[in-house]
Scaffold this motif. Structure first.
Motif, PDB file in Angstrom:
ATOM      1  N   GLY A 199      -1.700  24.684  30.793  1.00 21.37           N
ATOM      2  CA  GLY A 199      -0.803  24.045  29.825  1.00 21.37           C
ATOM      3  C   GLY A 199      -1.307  22.673  29.419  1.00 21.37           C
ATOM      4  O   GLY A 199      -1.250  21.737  30.213  1.00 21.37           O
ATOM      5  N   GLY A 200      -1.816  22.540  28.224  1.00 22.74           N
ATOM      6  CA  GLY A 200      -2.418  21.301  27.749  1.00 22.74           C
ATOM      7  C   GLY A 200      -1.465  20.122  27.693  1.00 22.74           C
ATOM      8  O   GLY A 200      -1.879  18.977  27.806  1.00 22.74           O
ATOM      9  N   GLN A 201      -0.169  20.381  27.528  1.00 31.12           N
ATOM     10  CA  GLN A 201       0.796  19.294  27.461  1.00 31.12           C
ATOM     11  C   GLN A 201       1.191  18.801  28.848  1.00 31.12           C
ATOM     12  O   GLN A 201       1.809  17.753  28.979  1.00 31.12           O
ATOM     13  N   PHE A 202       0.832  19.562  29.879  1.00 29.68           N
ATOM     14  CA  PHE A 202       1.262  19.224  31.232  1.00 29.68           C
ATOM     15  C   PHE A 202       0.115  18.834  32.153  1.00 29.68           C
ATOM     16  O   PHE A 202       0.331  18.201  33.178  1.00 29.68           O
ATOM     17  N   GLY A 211      -3.638  16.991  32.535  1.00 33.28           N
ATOM     18  CA  GLY A 211      -4.590  16.078  31.906  1.00 33.28           C
ATOM     19  C   GLY A 211      -5.978  16.694  31.832  1.00 33.28           C
ATOM     20  O   GLY A 211      -6.287  17.687  32.497  1.00 33.28           O
ATOM     21  N   GLU A 212      -6.835  16.085  31.026  1.00 33.60           N
ATOM     22  CA  GLU A 212      -8.187  16.617  30.821  1.00 33.60           C
ATOM     23  C   GLU A 212      -8.987  16.665  32.116  1.00 33.60           C
ATOM     24  O   GLU A 212      -9.678  17.645  32.393  1.00 33.60           O
TER      25      GLU A 212
END
Length: 62
Positions: free
Chosen positions: A18-21, A23-24
């Motif tokens: 989940g990209g919104q949850f 971090g990179e």
């Protein structure tokens, strides 16, 4: 369940993050761990083997 244990037990060939949850940095760490972790077999081996046999039949792989 810790990611390393999950990867070892289930031999997953898809990883969803989940990209919104996440971090990179953590996402890169998860992908690296996922790619480098060997399947441990164990009690899940029979199920994973069965799935691979079905995939081979329907995808024409031998």
């Amino acid at each position: 369940m810790r990611p390393l244990n999950f990867f070892k037990k289930y031999n997953a060939n898809v990883l969803s993050i989940g990209g919104q949850f996440i971090g990179e940095g953590l996402a890169k760490q998860l992908v690296k761990t996922w790619l480098e972790t060997e399947f441990a077999g164990g009690r899940h081996d029979r199920r994973v083997t069965k799935i691979m046999e079905i995939e081979s039949r329907f995808l024409g792989r031998h």
